[in-house]
Design a protein around this motif. Structure first.
Motif, PDB file in Angstrom:
ATOM      1  N   LYS A   1       0.816  -1.223   0.000  1.00 16.86           N
ATOM      2  CA  LYS A   1       0.000   0.000   0.000  1.00 16.86           C
ATOM      3  C   LYS A   1       0.849   1.272   0.000  1.00 16.86           C
ATOM      4  O   LYS A   1       0.319   2.377  -0.096  1.00 16.86           O
ATOM      5  CB  LYS A   1      -0.905   0.009   1.230  1.00 16.86           C
ATOM      6  CG  LYS A   1      -1.889  -1.137   1.225  1.00 16.86           C
ATOM      7  CD  LYS A   1      -2.541  -1.309   2.570  1.00 16.86           C
ATOM      8  CE  LYS A   1      -3.426  -2.555   2.559  1.00 16.86           C
ATOM      9  NZ  LYS A   1      -3.743  -2.998   3.924  1.00 16.86           N
TER      10      LYS A   1
ATOM     11  N   TRP B   1      -6.030   2.068   7.675  1.00 13.50           N
ATOM     12  CA  TRP B   1      -6.080   1.862   6.226  1.00 13.50           C
ATOM     13  C   TRP B   1      -7.469   2.139   5.651  1.00 13.50           C
ATOM     14  O   TRP B   1      -7.612   2.743   4.585  1.00 13.50           O
ATOM     15  CB  TRP B   1      -5.628   0.440   5.879  1.00 13.50           C
ATOM     16  CG  TRP B   1      -5.984   0.058   4.482  1.00 13.50           C
ATOM     17  CD1 TRP B   1      -6.871  -0.884   4.094  1.00 13.50           C
ATOM     18  CD2 TRP B   1      -5.486   0.650   3.265  1.00 13.50           C
ATOM     19  NE1 TRP B   1      -6.972  -0.931   2.722  1.00 13.50           N
ATOM     20  CE2 TRP B   1      -6.131   0.004   2.200  1.00 13.50           C
ATOM     21  CE3 TRP B   1      -4.578   1.679   2.980  1.00 13.50           C
ATOM     22  CZ2 TRP B   1      -5.883   0.335   0.862  1.00 13.50           C
ATOM     23  CZ3 TRP B   1      -4.335   2.010   1.645  1.00 13.50           C
ATOM     24  CH2 TRP B   1      -4.980   1.347   0.615  1.00 13.50           C
TER      25      TRP B   1
ATOM     26  N   LYS C   1      -8.147   4.601   2.628  1.00 16.46           N
ATOM     27  CA  LYS C   1      -8.748   4.086   1.388  1.00 16.46           C
ATOM     28  C   LYS C   1      -9.977   4.922   1.008  1.00 16.46           C
ATOM     29  O   LYS C   1     -10.153   5.269  -0.155  1.00 16.46           O
ATOM     30  CB  LYS C   1      -9.124   2.623   1.633  1.00 16.46           C
ATOM     31  CG  LYS C   1      -9.742   1.925   0.469  1.00 16.46           C
ATOM     32  CD  LYS C   1      -9.772   0.434   0.689  1.00 16.46           C
ATOM     33  CE  LYS C   1     -10.596  -0.024   1.877  1.00 16.46           C
ATOM     34  NZ  LYS C   1     -12.023   0.157   1.770  1.00 16.46           N
TER      35      LYS C   1
ATOM     36  N   GLY D   1      -5.495  -2.577  -1.308  1.00 19.00           N
ATOM     37  CA  GLY D   1      -5.063  -1.548  -2.254  1.00 19.00           C
ATOM     38  C   GLY D   1      -5.330  -1.902  -3.705  1.00 19.00           C
ATOM     39  O   GLY D   1      -4.826  -1.227  -4.603  1.00 19.00           O
TER      40      GLY D   1
END
Ligand code: BTN
Length: 234
Positions: free
Chosen positions: A70, A174, A178, A212
């Protein structure tokens, strides 16, 4: 943080790759590069006026190696946030790690793994205005606003932003990262063709999802892409 500034280098990524006593957040900036490297072995046009820099990140033993996939996305988001602090332009994030404005590329990122380190190399078109045969596809801050910028200030702004965003990744944020990327997802809803090692697939790009990856709706199925190159069809 140690900072190295050069008039000219072959490549700021190569400088850190070859450095014997590399430390975390060693930062190198060059005014020009003679062999600027892009992804997939491409050359990166490295004219004076661009921000051309790389920094080193040491692998954190608490973060699984697969989480580091990522990293290019986190670096891309950091460039976008750093530039948004400076100018109120409609920057967009192009999976996997480019920044676009007005449909043109303004920044590209090359992440390389060297031993225990990742070298994060960033090129941002800042005061440079000539793109030759790339002029339909590339732009710079100066071309967008007519202003001139302090390149060292931009470099420090982006590195500091990266520290913040990477800190969020380490803290397990995350999912929030995202979502932020998806709000700015340049490819979403666009027809793209994707070059895989053995074939080309066409489809409509969707969201950036877990790990990702990028969703691609081919009309037959929804695939998840984590390799290959995404070309926008015009
Ligand atoms: C891409 O879009 O293909 C990635 C381009 C990355 C270019 C930067 S410029 C600074 C650093 N040094 C290099 O040789 N490449 C990266």
């Amino acid at each position: 943080m140690r900072k190295y500034i050069f008039e000219e280098l072959d490549s700021t990524n190569n400088f850190l790759r070859d450095k014997k006593d590399l430390q975390e957040y060693d930062l190198v900036v060059a005014r020009t590069q003679t062999s600027g490297k892009g992804r997939r072995g491409n050359q990166w046009r490295s004219d004076e006026g661009a921000a051309l820099f790389s920094f080193a990140l040491k692998k954190d033993k608490n973060l699984d190696l697969k989480e580091y996939r990522k990293l290019p996305l986190v670096a891309g988001l950091s460039v976008l946030k750093g530039l948004s602090d400076l100018e109120d332009l409609e920057f967009q994030f192009k999976w996997t790690n480019d920044v676009y404005v007005g449909g043109k590329k303004i920044s590209g990122i090359l992440v390389e793994m060297i031993g225990d380190f990742f070298i994060i190399g960033i090129g941002i078109n800042v005061n440079n205005k000539e793109f030759g045969e790339l002029s339909e596809r590339a732009t710079s801050l100066s071309l967008e606003t007519g202003k001139e910028y302090d390149i060292q200030g931009i470099v420090m702004g982006v590195v500091n932003e990266f520290k913040l965003q990477y800190g969020r990744l380490l803290k397990g944020e995350w999912s929030e990262l995202k979502s932020e990327m998806n709000c700015l997802n340049y490819l979403k809803g666009r027809r793209v063709s994707v070059q895989l090692p053995d074939r080309i697939i066409d489809g409509i790009a969707g969201d950036i999802v877990e790990d990702g990856m990028l969703e691609l709706n081919t009309g037959v199925e929804t695939m998840k892409l984590d390799i290959g190159e995404v070309h926008i069809k015009f």
